[in-house]
Motif scaffolding. Sequence first.
Motif, PDB file in Angstrom:
ATOM      1  N   SER A   1      14.986   3.181  13.463  1.00 61.44           N
ATOM      2  CA  SER A   1      14.323   3.345  14.758  1.00 61.44           C
ATOM      3  C   SER A   1      13.040   2.531  14.825  1.00 61.44           C
ATOM      4  CB  SER A   1      14.003   4.827  14.975  1.00 61.44           C
ATOM      5  OG  SER A   1      13.050   4.982  16.016  1.00 61.44           O
ATOM      6  N   LEU A   2      12.971   1.638  15.804  1.00 60.74           N
ATOM      7  CA  LEU A   2      11.758   0.831  15.990  1.00 60.74           C
ATOM      8  C   LEU A   2      10.588   1.718  16.402  1.00 60.74           C
ATOM      9  CD1 LEU A   2      10.471  -2.024  16.126  1.00 60.74           C
ATOM     10  CD2 LEU A   2      11.208  -2.112  18.522  1.00 60.74           C
ATOM     11  N   ASP A   3      10.797   2.554  17.432  1.00 61.53           N
ATOM     12  CA  ASP A   3       9.721   3.451  17.871  1.00 61.53           C
ATOM     13  C   ASP A   3       9.307   4.391  16.749  1.00 61.53           C
ATOM     14  OD1 ASP A   3       9.612   2.346  20.375  1.00 61.53           O
ATOM     15  OD2 ASP A   3      10.523   4.037  21.424  1.00 61.53           O
ATOM     16  N   GLY A   4      10.292   4.921  16.024  1.00 60.01           N
ATOM     17  CA  GLY A   4       9.996   5.846  14.934  1.00 60.01           C
ATOM     18  C   GLY A   4       9.153   5.185  13.853  1.00 60.01           C
ATOM     19  N   ALA A   5       9.454   3.934  13.541  1.00 64.57           N
ATOM     20  CA  ALA A   5       8.706   3.228  12.500  1.00 64.57           C
ATOM     21  C   ALA A   5       7.292   2.883  12.965  1.00 64.57           C
ATOM     22  CB  ALA A   5       9.456   1.964  12.087  1.00 64.57           C
ATOM     23  N   VAL A   6       7.159   2.465  14.222  1.00 63.36           N
ATOM     24  CA  VAL A   6       5.817   2.171  14.748  1.00 63.36           C
ATOM     25  C   VAL A   6       4.988   3.456  14.757  1.00 63.36           C
ATOM     26  CG1 VAL A   6       4.498   1.413  16.781  1.00 63.36           C
ATOM     27  CG2 VAL A   6       6.568   0.177  16.112  1.00 63.36           C
ATOM     28  N   LEU A   7       5.620   4.557  15.158  1.00 63.86           N
ATOM     29  CA  LEU A   7       4.908   5.836  15.181  1.00 63.86           C
ATOM     30  C   LEU A   7       4.452   6.240  13.779  1.00 63.86           C
ATOM     31  CD1 LEU A   7       3.903   8.414  16.559  1.00 63.86           C
ATOM     32  CD2 LEU A   7       6.236   9.325  16.415  1.00 63.86           C
ATOM     33  N   LEU A   8       5.330   6.113  12.801  1.00 66.94           N
ATOM     34  CA  LEU A   8       4.953   6.480  11.428  1.00 66.94           C
ATOM     35  C   LEU A   8       3.803   5.600  10.926  1.00 66.94           C
ATOM     36  CD1 LEU A   8       5.409   8.195   8.925  1.00 66.94           C
ATOM     37  CD2 LEU A   8       7.314   6.673   8.286  1.00 66.94           C
ATOM     38  N   ALA A   9       3.857   4.311  11.237  1.00 66.48           N
ATOM     39  CA  ALA A   9       2.763   3.413  10.846  1.00 66.48           C
ATOM     40  C   ALA A   9       1.448   3.859  11.498  1.00 66.48           C
ATOM     41  CB  ALA A   9       3.098   1.974  11.238  1.00 66.48           C
ATOM     42  N   LEU A  10       1.516   4.210  12.778  1.00 65.82           N
ATOM     43  CA  LEU A  10       0.305   4.672  13.478  1.00 65.82           C
ATOM     44  C   LEU A  10      -0.223   5.961  12.853  1.00 65.82           C
ATOM     45  CD1 LEU A  10       1.460   3.999  17.136  1.00 65.82           C
ATOM     46  CD2 LEU A  10      -0.609   3.015  16.101  1.00 65.82           C
ATOM     47  N   GLU A  11       0.684   6.885  12.543  1.00 65.19           N
ATOM     48  CA  GLU A  11       0.263   8.156  11.947  1.00 65.19           C
ATOM     49  C   GLU A  11      -0.457   7.914  10.627  1.00 65.19           C
ATOM     50  OE1 GLU A  11       3.708  11.161  13.745  1.00 65.19           O
ATOM     51  OE2 GLU A  11       4.011  10.201  11.804  1.00 65.19           O
ATOM     52  N   GLN A  12       0.114   7.016   9.834  1.00 67.56           N
ATOM     53  CA  GLN A  12      -0.496   6.750   8.517  1.00 67.56           C
ATOM     54  C   GLN A  12      -1.836   6.043   8.648  1.00 67.56           C
ATOM     55  OE1 GLN A  12       3.446   6.756   5.701  1.00 67.56           O
ATOM     56  NE2 GLN A  12       2.572   4.770   6.152  1.00 67.56           N
ATOM     57  N   THR A  13      -1.919   5.116   9.614  1.00 68.68           N
ATOM     58  CA  THR A  13      -3.194   4.421   9.830  1.00 68.68           C
ATOM     59  C   THR A  13      -4.253   5.405  10.314  1.00 68.68           C
ATOM     60  OG1 THR A  13      -2.073   2.345  10.322  1.00 68.68           O
ATOM     61  CG2 THR A  13      -4.328   2.556  11.106  1.00 68.68           C
TER      62      THR A  13
ATOM     63  N   PHE B   1       0.846  -1.208   0.000  1.00 74.58           N
ATOM     64  CA  PHE B   1       0.000   0.000   0.000  1.00 74.58           C
ATOM     65  C   PHE B   1       0.876   1.252   0.000  1.00 74.58           C
ATOM     66  CE2 PHE B   1       0.346  -1.826   4.240  1.00 74.58           C
ATOM     67  CZ  PHE B   1       0.973  -0.792   4.918  1.00 74.58           C
ATOM     68  N   PRO B   2       0.305   2.389  -0.412  1.00 75.50           N
ATOM     69  CA  PRO B   2       1.087   3.624  -0.428  1.00 75.50           C
ATOM     70  C   PRO B   2       1.565   3.954   0.992  1.00 75.50           C
ATOM     71  CG  PRO B   2      -1.162   4.017  -1.245  1.00 75.50           C
ATOM     72  CD  PRO B   2      -1.104   2.596  -0.815  1.00 75.50           C
ATOM     73  N   GLY B   3       2.800   4.341   1.121  1.00 69.77           N
ATOM     74  CA  GLY B   3       3.306   4.717   2.443  1.00 69.77           C
ATOM     75  C   GLY B   3       4.066   3.605   3.139  1.00 69.77           C
ATOM     76  N   VAL B   4       4.051   2.395   2.586  1.00 72.33           N
ATOM     77  CA  VAL B   4       4.743   1.303   3.284  1.00 72.33           C
ATOM     78  C   VAL B   4       6.269   1.452   3.194  1.00 72.33           C
ATOM     79  CG1 VAL B   4       4.651  -0.404   1.389  1.00 72.33           C
ATOM     80  CG2 VAL B   4       4.744  -1.188   3.756  1.00 72.33           C
ATOM     81  N   ASP B   5       6.776   1.956   2.073  1.00 70.05           N
ATOM     82  CA  ASP B   5       8.235   2.058   1.914  1.00 70.05           C
ATOM     83  C   ASP B   5       8.898   3.008   2.912  1.00 70.05           C
ATOM     84  OD1 ASP B   5       8.954   0.067   0.155  1.00 70.05           O
ATOM     85  OD2 ASP B   5       8.407   1.241  -1.617  1.00 70.05           O
ATOM     86  N   PRO B   6       8.345   4.194   3.153  1.00 68.38           N
ATOM     87  CA  PRO B   6       8.938   5.051   4.183  1.00 68.38           C
ATOM     88  C   PRO B   6       8.985   4.380   5.564  1.00 68.38           C
ATOM     89  CG  PRO B   6       7.398   6.315   2.844  1.00 68.38           C
ATOM     90  CD  PRO B   6       7.275   4.883   2.408  1.00 68.38           C
ATOM     91  N   VAL B   7       7.996   3.551   5.863  1.00 69.42           N
ATOM     92  CA  VAL B   7       8.012   2.861   7.161  1.00 69.42           C
ATOM     93  C   VAL B   7       9.105   1.790   7.164  1.00 69.42           C
ATOM     94  CG1 VAL B   7       6.670   1.535   8.850  1.00 69.42           C
ATOM     95  CG2 VAL B   7       5.559   3.340   7.518  1.00 69.42           C
ATOM     96  N   ARG B   8       9.277   1.092   6.029  1.00 71.33           N
ATOM     97  CA  ARG B   8      10.376   0.109   5.921  1.00 71.33           C
ATOM     98  C   ARG B   8      11.723   0.796   6.144  1.00 71.33           C
ATOM     99  NH1 ARG B   8       7.412  -2.409   0.910  1.00 71.33           N
ATOM    100  NH2 ARG B   8       6.360  -4.145   1.963  1.00 71.33           N
ATOM    101  N   LYS B   9      11.886   1.956   5.552  1.00 71.00           N
ATOM    102  CA  LYS B   9      13.149   2.701   5.704  1.00 71.00           C
ATOM    103  C   LYS B   9      13.360   3.129   7.149  1.00 71.00           C
ATOM    104  CE  LYS B   9      15.694   5.086   2.528  1.00 71.00           C
ATOM    105  NZ  LYS B   9      15.982   3.957   1.667  1.00 71.00           N
ATOM    106  N   ARG B  10      12.305   3.654   7.735  1.00 80.56           N
ATOM    107  CA  ARG B  10      12.377   4.122   9.134  1.00 80.56           C
ATOM    108  C   ARG B  10      12.731   2.961  10.067  1.00 80.56           C
ATOM    109  NH1 ARG B  10      13.755   7.211  12.162  1.00 80.56           N
ATOM    110  NH2 ARG B  10      12.671   8.624  13.564  1.00 80.56           N
ATOM    111  N   ALA B  11      12.236   1.770   9.718  1.00 76.49           N
ATOM    112  CA  ALA B  11      12.478   0.591  10.562  1.00 76.49           C
ATOM    113  C   ALA B  11      13.955   0.212  10.601  1.00 76.49           C
ATOM    114  CB  ALA B  11      11.655  -0.599  10.062  1.00 76.49           C
ATOM    115  N   GLU B  12      14.714   0.683   9.633  1.00 76.96           N
ATOM    116  CA  GLU B  12      16.153   0.415   9.643  1.00 76.96           C
ATOM    117  C   GLU B  12      16.886   1.279  10.667  1.00 76.96           C
ATOM    118  OE1 GLU B  12      17.537   0.676   5.557  1.00 76.96           O
ATOM    119  OE2 GLU B  12      15.838  -0.578   4.949  1.00 76.96           O
TER     120      GLU B  12
END
Length: 187
Positions: free
Chosen positions: A148-160, A135-146
């Motif tokens: 920061s774990l908290d940062g990536a979870v936060l970005l996923a929550l923001e997008q959801t 889905f759109p927006g998944v790649d930035p979260v994949r990058k963030r996950a490299e």
Amino acid sequence: MDRDKALEMVRKQLPEKRYVHTLGVVETALRLSEKYGGDAKKIELAAIFHDYAKYLPDEEMREIIVKENLPRRLLRFHRELWHAPVGACLVKKEAGIEDEEILNGIRYHTTGRANMTLLEKIVFLADYIEPGRNFPGVDPVRKRAEESLDGAVLLALEQTISFLLSKHSKIYPDTIDAYNDLIDKCK
Ligand code: DGI
Ligand code: FE
Ligand code: FE
Ligand code: FE
């Protein structure tokens, strides 16, 4: 419960496509665990079982929520949320998994919550970014996950949350709590 037995149980509950998604979540969760730590065995079991109840009919889920005293409030929110707490309940009964860390990983994989454990964050994030997701927006979260774990979870929550707002949908309070908690932690 060993890995193969768990996979066999889950395979019987899910159509092929959802089973492939599950394998993607397992692989991704283990990769995140290599990077961020946590008990790999527990993380693996939570990932394997996370969508165990995904294909239960709504009426069966509703009945389990009532009979098993799961939060009643769930019934006033989107049915998509039900399979996570119902799954935790069934995995306890049917797979005999009593470990609350594993069960909470299943229970909170959709909504998140405040003060998520490492295992909960890893399962939540792996569900969002596993290789089958496009889905759109998944790649930035994949990058963030490299980074920061908290940062990536936060970005996923923001997008959801943004996605839900765009559909004029309700937002479950645990999702807001997870968001507020990580906003503080990511400062
Ligand atoms: O079961 P999956 O499809 O693998 O993924 P999931 O368990 O994370 O389900 C996510 C879906 O739930 C997503 O499409 C958005 C929807 N949803 C509906 N209401 C809420 C919600 N997700 C969150 N986090 N919070 C809500 O209030
Ligand atoms: Fe799910
Ligand atoms: Fe999710
Ligand atoms: Fe999933």
